[in-house]
Scaffold this motif. Structure first.
Motif, PDB file in Angstrom:
ATOM      1  N   PHE A 269      32.887  47.754  37.747  1.00  0.00           N
ATOM      2  CA  PHE A 269      32.481  48.861  36.866  1.00  0.00           C
ATOM      3  C   PHE A 269      32.245  48.382  35.437  1.00  0.00           C
ATOM      4  O   PHE A 269      31.493  49.008  34.693  1.00  0.00           O
ATOM      5  CB  PHE A 269      33.506  50.005  36.906  1.00  0.00           C
ATOM      6  N   LEU A 270      32.843  47.254  35.031  1.00  0.00           N
ATOM      7  CA  LEU A 270      32.576  46.720  33.694  1.00  0.00           C
ATOM      8  C   LEU A 270      31.214  46.030  33.631  1.00  0.00           C
ATOM      9  O   LEU A 270      30.519  46.134  32.633  1.00  0.00           O
ATOM     10  CB  LEU A 270      33.686  45.738  33.292  1.00  0.00           C
ATOM     11  N   CYS A 271      30.840  45.328  34.697  1.00  0.00           N
ATOM     12  CA  CYS A 271      29.526  44.674  34.739  1.00  0.00           C
ATOM     13  C   CYS A 271      28.386  45.687  34.762  1.00  0.00           C
ATOM     14  O   CYS A 271      27.306  45.431  34.255  1.00  0.00           O
ATOM     15  CB  CYS A 271      29.429  43.785  35.977  1.00  0.00           C
TER      16      CYS A 271
ATOM     17  N   ALA B  46      36.264  41.817  46.945  1.00  0.00           N
ATOM     18  CA  ALA B  46      36.852  43.022  46.376  1.00  0.00           C
ATOM     19  C   ALA B  46      37.238  42.844  44.916  1.00  0.00           C
ATOM     20  O   ALA B  46      37.837  43.709  44.334  1.00  0.00           O
ATOM     21  CB  ALA B  46      38.086  43.429  47.179  1.00  0.00           C
ATOM     22  N   SER B  47      36.870  41.711  44.303  1.00  0.00           N
ATOM     23  CA  SER B  47      37.210  41.516  42.902  1.00  0.00           C
ATOM     24  C   SER B  47      36.044  40.881  42.153  1.00  0.00           C
ATOM     25  O   SER B  47      35.221  40.173  42.723  1.00  0.00           O
ATOM     26  CB  SER B  47      38.459  40.643  42.768  1.00  0.00           C
ATOM     27  N   CYS B  48      36.002  41.160  40.865  1.00  0.00           N
ATOM     28  CA  CYS B  48      34.966  40.603  39.993  1.00  0.00           C
ATOM     29  C   CYS B  48      35.493  39.288  39.425  1.00  0.00           C
ATOM     30  O   CYS B  48      36.529  39.276  38.740  1.00  0.00           O
ATOM     31  CB  CYS B  48      34.658  41.586  38.876  1.00  0.00           C
ATOM     32  N   SER B  49      34.788  38.190  39.682  1.00  0.00           N
ATOM     33  CA  SER B  49      35.254  36.891  39.185  1.00  0.00           C
ATOM     34  C   SER B  49      35.125  36.793  37.665  1.00  0.00           C
ATOM     35  O   SER B  49      35.892  36.091  37.027  1.00  0.00           O
ATOM     36  CB  SER B  49      34.485  35.759  39.858  1.00  0.00           C
ATOM     37  N   ARG B  50      34.194  37.527  37.076  1.00  0.00           N
ATOM     38  CA  ARG B  50      34.014  37.492  35.621  1.00  0.00           C
ATOM     39  C   ARG B  50      35.154  38.217  34.895  1.00  0.00           C
ATOM     40  O   ARG B  50      35.721  37.720  33.946  1.00  0.00           O
ATOM     41  CB  ARG B  50      32.686  38.118  35.253  1.00  0.00           C
ATOM     42  N   HIS B  51      35.483  39.425  35.349  1.00  0.00           N
ATOM     43  CA  HIS B  51      36.489  40.242  34.682  1.00  0.00           C
ATOM     44  C   HIS B  51      37.864  40.166  35.337  1.00  0.00           C
ATOM     45  O   HIS B  51      38.829  40.673  34.792  1.00  0.00           O
ATOM     46  CB  HIS B  51      36.033  41.706  34.633  1.00  0.00           C
ATOM     47  N   ARG B  52      37.945  39.571  36.531  1.00  0.00           N
ATOM     48  CA  ARG B  52      39.202  39.411  37.260  1.00  0.00           C
ATOM     49  C   ARG B  52      39.905  40.741  37.510  1.00  0.00           C
ATOM     50  O   ARG B  52      41.090  40.899  37.275  1.00  0.00           O
ATOM     51  CB  ARG B  52      40.139  38.452  36.524  1.00  0.00           C
ATOM     52  N   ILE B  53      39.132  41.706  37.941  1.00  0.00           N
ATOM     53  CA  ILE B  53      39.684  43.013  38.289  1.00  0.00           C
ATOM     54  C   ILE B  53      39.197  43.403  39.676  1.00  0.00           C
ATOM     55  O   ILE B  53      38.148  42.950  40.128  1.00  0.00           O
ATOM     56  CB  ILE B  53      39.293  44.112  37.278  1.00  0.00           C
ATOM     57  N   LEU B  54      39.959  44.241  40.334  1.00  0.00           N
ATOM     58  CA  LEU B  54      39.565  44.728  41.652  1.00  0.00           C
ATOM     59  C   LEU B  54      38.494  45.785  41.512  1.00  0.00           C
ATOM     60  O   LEU B  54      38.507  46.586  40.589  1.00  0.00           O
ATOM     61  CB  LEU B  54      40.764  45.328  42.387  1.00  0.00           C
ATOM     62  N   SER B  55      37.560  45.778  42.424  1.00  0.00           N
ATOM     63  CA  SER B  55      36.551  46.825  42.464  1.00  0.00           C
ATOM     64  C   SER B  55      36.880  47.749  43.630  1.00  0.00           C
ATOM     65  O   SER B  55      37.673  47.405  44.500  1.00  0.00           O
ATOM     66  CB  SER B  55      35.156  46.223  42.631  1.00  0.00           C
ATOM     67  N   ALA B  56      36.260  48.885  43.657  1.00  0.00           N
ATOM     68  CA  ALA B  56      36.525  49.855  44.713  1.00  0.00           C
ATOM     69  C   ALA B  56      35.491  49.728  45.819  1.00  0.00           C
ATOM     70  O   ALA B  56      34.991  50.704  46.331  1.00  0.00           O
ATOM     71  CB  ALA B  56      36.536  51.258  44.140  1.00  0.00           C
ATOM     72  N   LEU B  57      35.130  48.501  46.144  1.00  0.00           N
ATOM     73  CA  LEU B  57      34.176  48.295  47.229  1.00  0.00           C
ATOM     74  C   LEU B  57      34.712  48.914  48.500  1.00  0.00           C
ATOM     75  O   LEU B  57      35.907  48.848  48.738  1.00  0.00           O
ATOM     76  CB  LEU B  57      33.935  46.796  47.441  1.00  0.00           C
ATOM     77  N   PRO B  58      33.946  49.525  49.319  1.00  0.00           N
ATOM     78  CA  PRO B  58      32.488  49.678  49.260  1.00  0.00           C
ATOM     79  C   PRO B  58      32.036  50.929  48.515  1.00  0.00           C
ATOM     80  O   PRO B  58      30.887  51.319  48.614  1.00  0.00           O
ATOM     81  CB  PRO B  58      32.118  49.768  50.740  1.00  0.00           C
ATOM     82  N   LEU B  59      32.920  51.557  47.777  1.00  0.00           N
ATOM     83  CA  LEU B  59      32.545  52.787  47.069  1.00  0.00           C
ATOM     84  C   LEU B  59      31.614  52.520  45.897  1.00  0.00           C
ATOM     85  O   LEU B  59      30.808  53.357  45.529  1.00  0.00           O
ATOM     86  CB  LEU B  59      33.803  53.517  46.585  1.00  0.00           C
ATOM     87  N   TRP B  60      31.747  51.352  45.256  1.00  0.00           N
ATOM     88  CA  TRP B  60      30.868  50.974  44.154  1.00  0.00           C
ATOM     89  C   TRP B  60      30.042  49.781  44.574  1.00  0.00           C
ATOM     90  O   TRP B  60      30.389  49.061  45.497  1.00  0.00           O
ATOM     91  CB  TRP B  60      31.673  50.596  42.916  1.00  0.00           C
ATOM     92  N   ASP B  61      28.976  49.545  43.852  1.00  0.00           N
ATOM     93  CA  ASP B  61      28.129  48.388  44.143  1.00  0.00           C
ATOM     94  C   ASP B  61      28.626  47.133  43.450  1.00  0.00           C
ATOM     95  O   ASP B  61      27.984  46.099  43.521  1.00  0.00           O
ATOM     96  CB  ASP B  61      26.684  48.666  43.726  1.00  0.00           C
ATOM     97  N   GLY B  62      29.737  47.220  42.751  1.00  0.00           N
ATOM     98  CA  GLY B  62      30.279  46.056  42.071  1.00  0.00           C
ATOM     99  C   GLY B  62      31.249  46.456  40.987  1.00  0.00           C
ATOM    100  O   GLY B  62      31.727  47.588  40.945  1.00  0.00           O
TER     101      GLY B  62
END
Length: 81
Positions: A77-79, A59-75
């Protein structure tokens, strides 16, 4: 939520901002009070709300260290801009 708010209030990683937010501490204290007073509703559909500790990696992006809205997004939003 409270742990993240406490970290933020201690200025954890503020050096990455490039500026000092002047009113952040007041807003964070207000947010902290809101979270502490929150009384969640009970129901069968609410059991799958926030990811638990074992689900944090998906549920988080290791690159940007932010939570994603999985499963609503594919990853992240910054990437995927």
């Amino acid at each position: 939520m409270l742990h993240a708010t406490t970290l933020t209030l201690s200025r954890h990683r503020w050096n990455e901002l490039g500026y000092t937010p002047s009113s952040a501490r007041g807003h964070l204290r207000q947010f902290e009070a809101m979270v502490e007073s929150f009384a969640p509703a009970h129901g069968p559909d609410l059991a799958t709300g926030f990811p638990g500790p074992d689900e944090r990696a998906i549920a988080s992006c290791s690159r940007h260290r932010i939570l994603s809205a999985l499963p609503l997004w594919d990853g992240c939003f910054l990437c995927h801009r």
